[in-house]
Scaffold this motif. Structure first.
Motif, mmCIF file in Angstrom:
data_model
loop_
_atom_site.group_PDB
_atom_site.id
_atom_site.type_symbol
_atom_site.label_atom_id
_atom_site.label_comp_id
_atom_site.label_asym_id
_atom_site.label_seq_id
_atom_site.Cartn_x
_atom_site.Cartn_y
_atom_site.Cartn_z
ATOM 1 N N ASP A 17 -7.009 -5.363 -0.738
ATOM 2 C CA ASP A 17 -6.436 -4.605 -1.852
ATOM 3 C C ASP A 17 -5.149 -5.261 -2.357
ATOM 4 O OD1 ASP A 17 -8.473 -2.776 -1.690
ATOM 5 O OD2 ASP A 17 -7.300 -1.230 -0.662
ATOM 6 N N THR A 18 -4.344 -5.755 -1.417
ATOM 7 C CA THR A 18 -3.072 -6.387 -1.793
ATOM 8 C C THR A 18 -3.318 -7.698 -2.530
ATOM 9 O OG1 THR A 18 -1.954 -5.347 0.083
ATOM 10 C CG2 THR A 18 -0.875 -7.264 -0.903
ATOM 11 N N ILE A 19 -4.262 -8.490 -2.046
ATOM 12 C CA ILE A 19 -4.606 -9.746 -2.731
ATOM 13 C C ILE A 19 -5.125 -9.451 -4.135
ATOM 14 C CG2 ILE A 19 -6.206 -11.706 -2.714
ATOM 15 C CD1 ILE A 19 -5.962 -11.668 0.384
ATOM 16 N N GLY B 250 -0.044 5.924 6.339
ATOM 17 C CA GLY B 250 -1.278 6.054 5.584
ATOM 18 C C GLY B 250 -2.035 4.765 5.352
ATOM 19 N N VAL B 251 -1.789 3.754 6.195
ATOM 20 C CA VAL B 251 -2.453 2.445 6.030
ATOM 21 C C VAL B 251 -3.183 2.081 7.320
ATOM 22 C CG1 VAL B 251 -2.149 0.007 5.444
ATOM 23 C CG2 VAL B 251 -0.592 1.728 4.473
ATOM 24 N N GLN C 235 0.822 -1.211 0.000
ATOM 25 C CA GLN C 235 0.000 0.000 0.000
ATOM 26 C C GLN C 235 0.858 1.263 0.000
ATOM 27 O OE1 GLN C 235 -3.279 -0.485 -0.534
ATOM 28 N NE2 GLN C 235 -2.622 -2.620 -0.545
ATOM 29 N N VAL C 236 1.946 1.264 0.776
ATOM 30 C CA VAL C 236 2.801 2.455 0.845
ATOM 31 C C VAL C 236 3.553 2.646 -0.471
ATOM 32 C CG1 VAL C 236 4.707 3.587 2.064
ATOM 33 C CG2 VAL C 236 3.048 2.246 3.352
ATOM 34 N N SER C 237 3.987 1.556 -1.104
ATOM 35 C CA SER C 237 4.702 1.685 -2.378
ATOM 36 C C SER C 237 3.781 2.272 -3.446
ATOM 37 C CB SER C 237 5.259 0.341 -2.834
ATOM 38 O OG SER C 237 4.231 -0.567 -3.165
ATOM 39 N N LYS C 238 2.492 1.938 -3.379
ATOM 40 C CA LYS C 238 1.523 2.550 -4.309
ATOM 41 C C LYS C 238 1.406 4.049 -4.044
ATOM 42 C CE LYS C 238 -2.359 0.051 -4.815
ATOM 43 N NZ LYS C 238 -3.432 -0.893 -4.366
ATOM 44 N N ARG C 239 1.451 4.416 -2.752
ATOM 45 C CA ARG C 239 1.428 5.848 -2.391
ATOM 46 C C ARG C 239 2.648 6.564 -2.953
ATOM 47 N NH1 ARG C 239 1.602 8.047 3.241
ATOM 48 N NH2 ARG C 239 1.487 9.970 2.041
ATOM 49 N N ILE C 240 3.824 5.919 -2.857
ATOM 50 C CA ILE C 240 5.051 6.546 -3.363
ATOM 51 C C ILE C 240 4.973 6.732 -4.872
ATOM 52 C CG2 ILE C 240 7.528 6.138 -3.732
ATOM 53 C CD1 ILE C 240 7.627 4.913 -0.910
ATOM 54 N N LEU C 241 4.412 5.744 -5.581
ATOM 55 C CA LEU C 241 4.238 5.869 -7.034
ATOM 56 C C LEU C 241 3.313 7.029 -7.378
ATOM 57 C CD1 LEU C 241 3.862 2.245 -8.499
ATOM 58 C CD2 LEU C 241 5.631 3.923 -9.038
#
Length: 604
Positions: free
Chosen positions: A579-581, A568-569, A532-538
């Motif tokens: 969401d991750t699955i 933020g999670v 989830q955080v890596s998606k935020r960084i993108l």
């Protein structure tokens, strides 16, 4: 290809343990210093920790002593990990365990006296000191489970004996078990733990891969009863400790230190077992189709989707991947990455007796150390990025927190490591539009990052939960029970599309994490957060990076729920996991689509 003795490996492929102690004499001097300081501490404070002021004064001396113990313990552990067959390292570790048991018994009065202080005195001490607030908070939390001081002293004196099952497991696994060569395609090949896990499990030659699997597990079977008895001994110790301390079961005891409730633990296992399984079965079918296999077996699940596209990467070449992918974390983080290579923080060598897998050890006051057995595959780059995630976590936490505030809950420990795998994947995906390269990158993410953390470790967790349920019911385990439980979990997850051949049930023998409490499930928990955080960084860039750096620097000053919230999670709900699955399912769908596109282009 057979592993060489430690004495023959290249110096540049080994870690530099001189940053801990330059010589054995320096280490011996530190041990004497620890013993002397422990005696002085006991003489100065025993019977005198009676109020908040006395507690804080003692904690300052206790912290200094702890800062001396950590590098010594790390040095002994790393020396043993680099070669478990080294008798000097074995004896040194045994002696260190004995010294620490005596030291622990001598110091056990301190936490007993702290826990006997009135609650208002402990809270007063917490209010007066940010430095020791977290430590005192844990003392206050554990207060109802503290035993009589003399009992605590006795248990501390027996600590090296109570830790013996883990040591026995490692000796059996890495010293006693010698794997025979196996034959495939008319040739003979050597086998070992590191060769099997680093080479043969992912070999694209189906005959060789399955022959290595059969040979590997046939040899494990010879040691299954000893290994099972060793594990049962460990389980019974955990159960006895949980009962003595008044926990309702082993789960409550082990989750207590993680500062998460049973709901978060069960949800992680139950949701993945039910909702991720269909996606992974689809991935297994894709592997079977691409490789033209008559049937899909457990031995085939780690074969690369496109092995002909897999580049061989040297240690030197790995720098570009690591630096480019992780530079998003900022200049200080990039400098740490450079230091890790320049100052030899990592042990890359492949040698006899070396611990399997990979890990990062981060002694306070020095720098992190990483163990990996480099084979030159892209998987190694992901593994190194993973371990550098641990290194970056504690590099930051140690720079901003004291020794008692630096380490977060085990629940959160795998979030920074898996975050680096996600950053590596995102960087590679952004670097090209070539369908075959994209498929290779996505397959690497699925096969390495998600398979390893969301499947391998999660299936370990599902199996481990069944084991502890049995132990809590007053029963014990043996090889037959453990084999049955492991086979049941594998068959439940993979369904009818994957044959769980004979030997697969012995997979429980390969994992040291079972001696580390409820550790396996935390990989998927950490990866849920980091996805989830890596998606935020993108999506957000620098603001999300800065939030993540604040989380790393917070160390253990927050609970897992609070740390995730800072990033933020919200892990109090099942949405991040769902969401991750879903994200993993999307990656597998993309692999199918890219495969069809590539195969159509090849036909034309």
């Amino acid at each position: 290809m057979s592993a060489i003795p430690r004495s023959e490996v290249k110096l540049e492929e080994t870690w530099n343990l001189e940053d801990l102690f330059k010589t054995e004499a320096d280490y011996d001097a530190r041990i004497k210093e620890i013993e002397s300081d422990a005696s002085a501490f006991a003489e100065k404070f025993e019977g005198k920790v009676t109020d908040a002021a006395a507690a804080l004064e003692a904690l300052k001396d206790y912290e200094k002593l702890y800062e001396k113990i950590i590098p010594a313990g790390t040095w002994v552990s790393l020396m043993q990990s680099e070669d478990q067959t080294n008798s000097d390292s074995q004896m040194r570790a045994a002696k260190f365990g004995s010294v620490m048991a005596k030291t622990g018994a001598k110091l056990s009065f301190f936490e007993s006296e702290l826990s006997q202080l009135p609650e208002e005195e402990l809270k007063s001490a917490m209010d007066q000191s940010d430095e020791f607030r977290i430590y005192l908070k844990d003392v206050l939390r554990f207060k109802p489970h503290k035993l009589h001081p003399e009992v605590e002293k006795t248990l501390a004196a027996y600590q090296s004996t109570l830790d013996a099952p883990y040591d026995l497991y490692n000796v059996t696994k890495l010293v006693d078990i010698q794997f025979p060569d196996f034959k495939a395609d008319g040739e003979s090949f050597p086998n070992s733990y590191n060769l099997f896990e680093g080479e043969w499990e992912t070999d694209p030659d189906t005959e060789k891969r399955r022959a290595a699997f059969k040979s590997f597990y046939e040899k494990l079977a010879d040691y299954q009863h000893t290994t099972a008895k060793t594990y049962d001994m460990h389980l019974q110790i955990e159960k006895t400790d949980a009962d003595l301390r008044g926990f309702k079961d082993v789960f409550e005891s082990l989750l207590f230190n993680q500062e998460v409730d049973r709901e978060l633990y069960d949800r992680q296992i139950d949701l993945i077992m039910s909702e991720l399984a269909p996606h992974m079965r689809k991935y297994a079918k894709l592997l079977q189709k691409v490789h033209g296999m008559d049937r899909m077996t457990f031995a085939d699940l780690k074969v690369p989707l496109d092995p002909s596209y897999e580049p061989k990467i040297t240690i030197e070449e790995s720098k570009k991947y690591i630096f480019d992918a992780l530079s998003v974390m900022g200049d200080d983080y990039s400098e740490m990455l450079k230091r890790s290579y320049d100052e030899r923080w990592t042990d890359f060598a492949q040698n006899k007796g070396k611990s399997t897998g990979a890990f990062c050890s981060s002694p306070y006051g020095v720098h992190p150390y990483i163990l990996i057995s480099w084979t030159g595959s892209m998987e190694d780059v992901f593994v190194l990025a993973h371990e550098l995630g641990h290194a970056g976590h504690f590099y930051n936490a140690h720079n901003y927190q004291g020794i008692f505030n630096a380490r977060p809950s085990l629940y959160f420990i795998e979030a920074p490591s898996t975050m680096n795998e996600m950053l590596m994947a995102n960087h590679l995906l952004q670097s090209t539009d070539d369908p075959r390269f994209k498929r290779w990158v996505i397959a690497s993410i699925v096969a390495r990052t998600y398979y390893h953390n969301f499947v391998t470790h999660l299936l370990e967790a599902a199996y481990q939960r069944k084991v502890y349920e049995r132990i809590d019911a007053g029963e014990s385990v043996n090889a037959g029970v453990l084999n049955s439980l492991k086979r049941g979990v594998l068959e439940e997850f993979w369904g009818e599309g994957v044959t769980i051949e004979e030997g697969a049930e012995l997979t429980w023998m390969r994992q040291p994490h079972y001696y580390m409490g409820l550790y396996p499930y935390t990989y998927s928990a950490g990866l849920t957060i980091s996805t989830q955080v890596s998606k935020r960084i993108l999506e957000e860039g620098e603001p999300a990076v800065q939030d993540w750096l604040k989380v790393l620097r917070a160390g253990g000053t927050k609970t897992p729920v609070e740390l995730a919230k800072m990033a933020g999670v919200d892990i109090t709900t099942d949405q991040p996991l769902k969401d991750t699955i879903s994200y993993i399912g999307g990656l597998i769908d993309e692999l199918e689509k890219l495969t069809e596109e590539i195969e159509s282009a090849e036909v034309k």
